[in-house]
Design a protein around this motif. Structure first.
Motif, PDB file in Angstrom:
ATOM      1  N   LEU A  47      36.487  38.529  47.893  1.00 12.51           N
ATOM      2  CA  LEU A  47      36.902  39.065  46.595  1.00 12.51           C
ATOM      3  C   LEU A  47      35.700  39.546  45.785  1.00 12.51           C
ATOM      4  O   LEU A  47      35.819  40.463  44.966  1.00 12.51           O
ATOM      5  N   SER A  48      34.548  38.903  46.020  1.00 14.75           N
ATOM      6  CA  SER A  48      33.354  39.222  45.222  1.00 14.75           C
ATOM      7  C   SER A  48      32.585  40.415  45.745  1.00 14.75           C
ATOM      8  O   SER A  48      31.786  41.001  45.013  1.00 14.75           O
ATOM      9  N   VAL A  49      32.810  40.752  47.026  1.00 16.91           N
ATOM     10  CA  VAL A  49      31.986  41.776  47.669  1.00 16.91           C
ATOM     11  C   VAL A  49      31.863  43.061  46.835  1.00 16.91           C
ATOM     12  O   VAL A  49      30.746  43.535  46.611  1.00 16.91           O
ATOM     13  N   PRO A  50      32.986  43.619  46.320  1.00 20.78           N
ATOM     14  CA  PRO A  50      32.835  44.875  45.579  1.00 20.78           C
ATOM     15  C   PRO A  50      31.868  44.760  44.396  1.00 20.78           C
ATOM     16  O   PRO A  50      31.051  45.655  44.168  1.00 20.78           O
ATOM     17  N   GLN A  51      31.916  43.619  43.692  1.00 24.81           N
ATOM     18  CA  GLN A  51      31.016  43.471  42.551  1.00 24.81           C
ATOM     19  C   GLN A  51      29.584  43.155  42.971  1.00 24.81           C
ATOM     20  O   GLN A  51      28.640  43.674  42.390  1.00 24.81           O
TER      21      GLN A  51
END
Ligand SMILES: [Mg+2]
Ligand SMILES: [Mg+2]
Lengths: 363, 363
Positions: free
Chosen positions: A284-288
């Motif tokens: 979930l954090s990858v894009p940010q």
């Protein structure tokens, strides 16, 4: 399950020194809190902003006490381990080097506030002693459901295995660190995973007949048991409402210790299953983290001082996903929910393993 | 002197990585200084009080950079050491654990200002990994002048040897830390002693025919050479007038590294001779450390801002003794004088050793 008496004795001694470590940690945290505050190492509890609790200076980085007590316990334990051979000692000392180095870098980060992109690299440095001293086999066991796709049950990776170890250590350490932000979550998840690792190790020791396999799992116990004990001591202060914060010192220390246990205990595939919520949170954090979506300093839910409830934001974290899906929640309920989720994941896996063992016993 | 080509190759590779470590340290210290200052980790230069320089905030604890670079160099070097056997790796990793743990405790002390009587105990904790993993012999060689009194040339101490190792590590670490207080002295003495150790190791490798003896001294080189290189980088900033302070992180790190080198290289008696000025300073300090004579927070000389000269006080330190005996001096001359004294001590010993070797060659 039957455990050889010598191994059982070592594990028991480890449990006793861990228990002593628990009491030492409980005693030292309040003392250290004063020192930490005097040096302006504190944080405000962002999830209580707008209430009187939100303006209290909460001492930071108490993970350093947990870590230091852990190291002393783990070092002294070597003296009691009767199954010691030289190879065991190399790996044990390399493990301690990696954990200690990680703790040092974590504490440096807490004190000096390293930029967060540099932060992600710190575990890759601290994992080096482990990689250098690793003398074990370089094969991985393909998880059962994937065997039909890969076509192999055991895959020998040679040099690539060291790369895999390295990435695993980096991943575990960072993933505990970014699954955080509400009272008790950092330590809570560590306690759940550590307990799962312990149960898994004991099951494996009981089910296996191979002495080397038993020793590998005992090795993991010797590291995880003191970590669990000292973390529980910290949890008693860090549980909602937190009277101390744990700092990156703790998350780095805990992540590296579990990674080391998984690698040297040769159950890194199982470890990744225990880390499933962290894997989810990471995805979930990858894009940010990759900078595709803008990333604020803190990716926390929004706190409403009137109702005392948290609302999920659009930041890509498991914390926010749970709040968006389950609706507004108090900080404590949210932490309990996340820990129940983590417990459910590990319990499912351990139950399946238990049934497998039972089935193979009947044949 | 003749050194086997393999050993020479390992030492050369160690020299090359140490050199890289030197440049990395030189580059990183100014960057780290900013971070350290931002966190209010600074000190005022007491020996310049009353001059404009005395009100400059000097960044503290830059030893952490030296230590971190040292660890990375020492860890990566394992990869290149071709004479590796398992026993060597145990001791090497235990050495790294002890050094890293000492660094961690030193940095904690710098940040949290541990009370100084507790401080004296920190090295006793950090030396534990080394004691636990120590697998070498437990005999000491009685220094030549004492042989006639003791009646033995080699004394087997068994378990007491571990106690001796422990006390040696505690002593070396604390004695570097308390022989301090003027610009450049902490790092300067470390550089002099480290250089002496290196020369001694190379002489011993050249003079001996026993391969194990050679390996023990090579072991010491692998630890001391990177320390010397990174310390030199720090010295370039810490020399009078200091633009950075080194902190207990550095003194603890340096003291422990040299103690470990001496213990695992089996030349702890020689090490104590190199530490003669520190022994002297310790003996002078005993009355104040034991609390017989009142002990102020800093036991520094008195600075006269008019003349820029230091006057010795009655505090029991070598720094004050030199000032009382030799008269008032500038801070820089004092540091040079003390380092010349240290160099004279080690040079005397090394020269005697050289002549001994030469004599035994002629027989
Ligand atoms: Mg964090
Ligand atoms: Mg000091």
């Amino acid at each position: 399950y039957k455990i050889e008496s010598e191994l059982r004795r070592s594990i028991l001694i480890n449990a006793i020194v861990s228990l002593i470590g628990f009491f030492v940690t409980v005693t030292m945290i309040p003392v250290a809190s004063k020192y930490v505050l005097r040096r302006n190492l504190f944080g405000y509890d962002i999830n209580k902003k707008g209430t009187p609790q939100g303006s209290v200076k909460v001492p930071e980085s108490l993970g350093i006490i947990v870590g230091a007590v852990f190291l002393v316990v783990a070092i002294l334990f070597q003296y009691f381990n009767f199954t010691a051979d030289s190879n065991w000692l190399v790996e044990y000392n390399a493990a301690l080097s990696s954990i200690c180095f990680m703790m040092l870098l974590g504490f440096v980060d807490d004190v000096l506030d390293v930029p967060w992109r540099v932060k992600l690299l710190l575990p890759s440095i601290a994992a080096l002693p482990l990689l250098m001293a690793y003398a074990g086999h370089t094969t991985i066991i393909i998880p059962k459901p994937l065997v039909s796709y890969v076509g192999l049950e055991i895959l020998d990776l040679g040099c690539i295995y060291k790369l895999y170890m390295w990435l695993l250590a980096i991943f575990c350490t960072n993933s505990i660190n970014i699954h955080a932000g509400i009272n008790g979550l950092e330590v809570g998840q560590t306690v759940v995973i550590a307990a799962a690792i312990l149960i898994h190790n004991i099951m494996q020791i009981g089910a296996s007949a191979d002495p080397e396999y038993k020793l590998a799992h005992a090795f993991s116990i010797y590291l995880v048991q003191p970590m669990l004990a000292t973390s529980l001591a910290l949890l008693s202060y860090n549980w909602y409402p937190s009277s101390v914060f744990v700092g990156d010192t703790f998350t780095y220390f805990a992540g590296m210790t579990m990674a080391v246990a998984g690698i040297l205990g040769h159950f890194s595939e199982t470890l990744l299953i225990f880390f499933l919520p962290q894997v989810l949170n990471f995805l979930l954090s990858v894009p940010q983290l990759a900078g595709i979506v803008p990333c604020p300093r803190h990716r926390l839910p929004k706190f409403d001082p009137q109702t005392g409830l948290l609302t999920g934001t659009n930041d890509g974290t498991l914390v926010n996903l749970f709040l968006r899906q389950l609706g507004r929640m108090s900080e404590q309920s949210l932490c309990v929910t996340l820990l129940v989720f983590q417990s459910a994941v590990v319990a499912c896996y351990l139950q399946r393993l238990f049934l497998n063992h039972k089935n193979s016993d009947t044949f």
